[in-house]
Design a protein around this motif. Structure first.
Motif, short mmCIF file in Angstrom:
data_model
loop_
_atom_site.label_atom_id
_atom_site.label_comp_id
_atom_site.label_asym_id
_atom_site.label_seq_id
_atom_site.Cartn_x
_atom_site.Cartn_y
_atom_site.Cartn_z
N THR A 140 -45.03 107.83 -1.16
CA THR A 140 -43.95 106.85 -1.06
C THR A 140 -44.35 105.71 -0.13
OG1 THR A 140 -42.89 107.87 0.87
CG2 THR A 140 -42.26 108.71 -1.33
N PRO A 141 -43.74 104.54 -0.32
CA PRO A 141 -44.01 103.44 0.62
C PRO A 141 -43.66 103.81 2.05
CG PRO A 141 -42.91 102.64 -1.36
CD PRO A 141 -42.88 104.13 -1.44
N GLU A 142 -42.61 104.57 2.21
CA GLU A 142 -42.19 104.95 3.56
C GLU A 142 -43.26 105.80 4.25
OE1 GLU A 142 -38.86 103.76 1.12
OE2 GLU A 142 -40.36 105.35 0.81
N ALA A 143 -43.85 106.72 3.50
CA ALA A 143 -44.88 107.58 4.08
C ALA A 143 -46.13 106.77 4.44
CB ALA A 143 -45.24 108.70 3.11
N ALA A 144 -46.52 105.86 3.55
CA ALA A 144 -47.70 105.03 3.82
C ALA A 144 -47.48 104.12 5.01
CB ALA A 144 -48.05 104.21 2.58
N LEU A 145 -46.27 103.56 5.12
CA LEU A 145 -45.98 102.68 6.25
C LEU A 145 -45.96 103.48 7.56
CD1 LEU A 145 -45.29 99.80 7.09
CD2 LEU A 145 -42.87 100.35 6.74
N ALA A 146 -45.42 104.67 7.53
CA ALA A 146 -45.41 105.51 8.73
C ALA A 146 -46.83 105.83 9.18
CB ALA A 146 -44.62 106.79 8.45
N GLU A 147 -47.70 106.10 8.23
CA GLU A 147 -49.10 106.37 8.57
C GLU A 147 -49.77 105.14 9.16
OE1 GLU A 147 -52.80 108.45 8.87
OE2 GLU A 147 -50.67 108.99 8.92
N ALA A 148 -49.43 103.96 8.63
CA ALA A 148 -49.99 102.72 9.18
C ALA A 148 -49.58 102.55 10.63
CB ALA A 148 -49.54 101.53 8.34
N TYR A 149 -48.31 102.79 10.93
CA TYR A 149 -47.85 102.68 12.31
C TYR A 149 -48.51 103.75 13.19
CZ TYR A 149 -44.36 99.01 11.81
OH TYR A 149 -43.75 97.78 11.63
N ARG A 150 -48.72 104.92 12.64
CA ARG A 150 -49.34 105.99 13.43
C ARG A 150 -50.76 105.63 13.82
NH1 ARG A 150 -52.71 110.14 13.34
NH2 ARG A 150 -53.43 109.67 11.22
N THR A 151 -51.47 104.97 12.90
CA THR A 151 -52.87 104.62 13.14
C THR A 151 -53.04 103.24 13.75
OG1 THR A 151 -53.07 103.79 10.86
CG2 THR A 151 -53.67 106.10 11.26
N GLY A 152 -51.96 102.47 13.83
CA GLY A 152 -52.05 101.14 14.44
C GLY A 152 -52.58 100.07 13.52
N ILE A 153 -52.65 100.34 12.22
CA ILE A 153 -53.13 99.35 11.24
C ILE A 153 -51.92 98.81 10.51
CG2 ILE A 153 -54.72 98.89 9.34
CD1 ILE A 153 -56.05 99.85 11.92
N VAL A 154 -51.23 97.85 11.11
CA VAL A 154 -49.99 97.33 10.57
C VAL A 154 -50.09 95.81 10.42
CG1 VAL A 154 -47.50 97.11 10.93
CG2 VAL A 154 -48.69 99.18 11.69
N CYS A 155 -49.76 95.32 9.24
CA CYS A 155 -49.80 93.87 8.99
C CYS A 155 -48.69 93.17 9.78
CB CYS A 155 -49.63 93.61 7.50
SG CYS A 155 -49.80 91.88 7.03
N THR A 156 -49.02 92.00 10.31
CA THR A 156 -48.05 91.21 11.07
C THR A 156 -46.86 90.79 10.20
OG1 THR A 156 -49.87 90.41 12.42
CG2 THR A 156 -47.82 89.19 12.58
N ASP A 157 -47.02 90.85 8.88
CA ASP A 157 -45.90 90.55 7.98
C ASP A 157 -44.67 91.37 8.33
OD1 ASP A 157 -47.84 89.08 6.72
OD2 ASP A 157 -47.67 90.08 4.78
N GLU A 158 -44.88 92.58 8.83
CA GLU A 158 -43.75 93.46 9.14
C GLU A 158 -42.82 92.84 10.19
OE1 GLU A 158 -42.88 96.43 7.68
OE2 GLU A 158 -44.45 95.86 6.25
N VAL A 159 -43.35 91.89 10.95
CA VAL A 159 -42.56 91.23 11.98
C VAL A 159 -42.17 89.80 11.60
CG1 VAL A 159 -42.56 90.47 14.41
CG2 VAL A 159 -43.69 92.62 13.77
N LEU A 160 -43.06 89.08 10.93
CA LEU A 160 -42.88 87.63 10.75
C LEU A 160 -42.57 87.17 9.33
CD1 LEU A 160 -45.74 86.20 13.03
CD2 LEU A 160 -43.33 86.59 13.60
N LEU A 161 -42.82 88.01 8.32
CA LEU A 161 -42.57 87.58 6.94
C LEU A 161 -41.24 88.19 6.49
CD1 LEU A 161 -45.19 87.53 4.03
CD2 LEU A 161 -42.72 87.35 3.74
N HIS A 162 -40.21 87.36 6.48
CA HIS A 162 -38.86 87.81 6.14
C HIS A 162 -38.60 87.58 4.65
CE1 HIS A 162 -38.23 88.08 10.45
NE2 HIS A 162 -38.70 86.85 10.56
N PRO A 163 -37.94 88.52 3.97
CA PRO A 163 -37.72 88.38 2.53
C PRO A 163 -36.40 87.70 2.15
CG PRO A 163 -37.11 90.57 3.21
CD PRO A 163 -37.61 89.88 4.45
N ASP A 164 -35.64 87.23 3.10
CA ASP A 164 -34.29 86.69 2.83
C ASP A 164 -34.27 85.76 1.60
OD1 ASP A 164 -34.84 87.41 5.47
OD2 ASP A 164 -33.31 86.13 6.33
N PRO A 165 -33.30 85.91 0.71
CA PRO A 165 -32.16 86.80 0.76
C PRO A 165 -32.39 88.18 0.11
CG PRO A 165 -31.93 85.34 -1.10
CD PRO A 165 -33.21 84.96 -0.41
N TYR A 166 -33.64 88.48 -0.26
CA TYR A 166 -33.92 89.79 -0.85
C TYR A 166 -33.85 90.87 0.23
CZ TYR A 166 -35.48 87.25 -4.97
OH TYR A 166 -35.52 86.43 -6.07
#
Length: 289
Positions: A140-166
């Protein structure tokens, strides 16, 4: 390079990242080979609207036509940028800026390259990603994202790329994929295409990533057959910062990024080398540049 008979060439580059002074100097040095050359810019020009405007204004003054697809960095809403628009509104603002400069965007009619190697329909795309390129073992995307955070390999998009209004970037991606596929299906079927998207269209090209888990921010399974489905003569992309030429189903894929100074300083090829897309260059290597 193949002969152009002075009819110009279709050239490409991406990931200019002009916020770095060294990269800004590279862009200042970019020049066409002939007055008829077009330039494809496959995203990540800069982080701020002012940087994007500076670079595209410079390039439109030099090349016969400039065609742009946004990258994730253009879609960021970074601290300190006076333009605080987010998501779709930010993208729309950039599109209007490009139109004022005479730059072709993914929202405009697809132009036809009539020069050597043509005619072909040049299609700039804006597709994003949907976290479908997950490592083995993460269902699942949730599992892959959790693993990324666990390993510290996280794209800056998670903070700066907003999907509004989606509700999510994946939802925005799905909408972009559906609308873009419709437009591509309505093009002149007699002409091949050059497909340009910041994110690669096929997952295979991400297999060389040092951190495979980063691929979840690099594309979508929904485009896996687009180079065949839409008769691509070539596919142009960036984002990976691994400039090279590869072949998929007989179609040439060109990763054309400059990247960050710390990356291009280690390469044997000088940064800022424009890649010739059409006419097809002679002796294109099948591996890294």
């Amino acid at each position: 390079m193949a002969e152009t008979d002075d009819g110009g060439s279709l050239l490409a580059i991406s990931d200019l990242h002009v916020g770095y002074p060294e990269n800004r100097s590279i862009v200042e040095g970019l020049r066409p080979r002939t007055p008829k050359d077009w330039l494809l810019v496959a995203g990540d020009v800069g982080d701020t609207v002012a940087d994007v405007e500076w670079a595209l204004r410079l390039l439109t003054g030099r090349f016969a036509r400039v065609v742009w697809s946004p990258g994730n960095h253009e879609l960021w809403t970074p601290p300190g940028d006076p333009v605080t628009l987010r998501g779709v509104a930010r993208y729309a603002h950039l599109v209007e800026l490009c139109r004022e400069l005479g730059v072709v965007t993914p929202e405009d009619p697809y132009p036809v390259w009539e020069g050597p190697g043509g005619p072909v329909t040049v299609a700039p795309l804006m597709l994003l990603y949907d976290h479908s390129w997950r490592p083995d073992g993460f269902d699942t995307p949730e599992a892959a994202l959790a693993e990324a955070y666990r390993t510290g390999i996280v794209c800056t998009d998670e903070v700066l790329l907003h999907p509004d209004p989606y509700e999510s970037r994946s939802a925005w991606c799905a909408a972009r994929v559906a609308e873009t596929a419709r437009r591509l299906a309505e093009r002149d079927p007699a002409l091949p295409t050059v497909l340009m998207n910041h994110w690669p269209l096929v997952r295979d090209v991400t297999r060389v990533l040092r951190y495979p888990i980063f691929a979840q921010w690099c594309g979508t399974d929904a485009t896996a057959d687009w180079h065949v489905r839409f008769a691509a003569a070539a596919a142009v992309y960036g984002h990976l910062h691994i400039p090279r030429t590869t072949w998929h189903d007989g179609v040439r894929f060109e990763e054309v990024s400059v990247g960050y100074p710390r990356e291009w300083r280690t390469r044997r090829v000088p940064p800022g080398r424009l890649r010739q897309i059409l006419p097809p260059p002679d002796g294109v290597p099948p591996t890294a540049w």
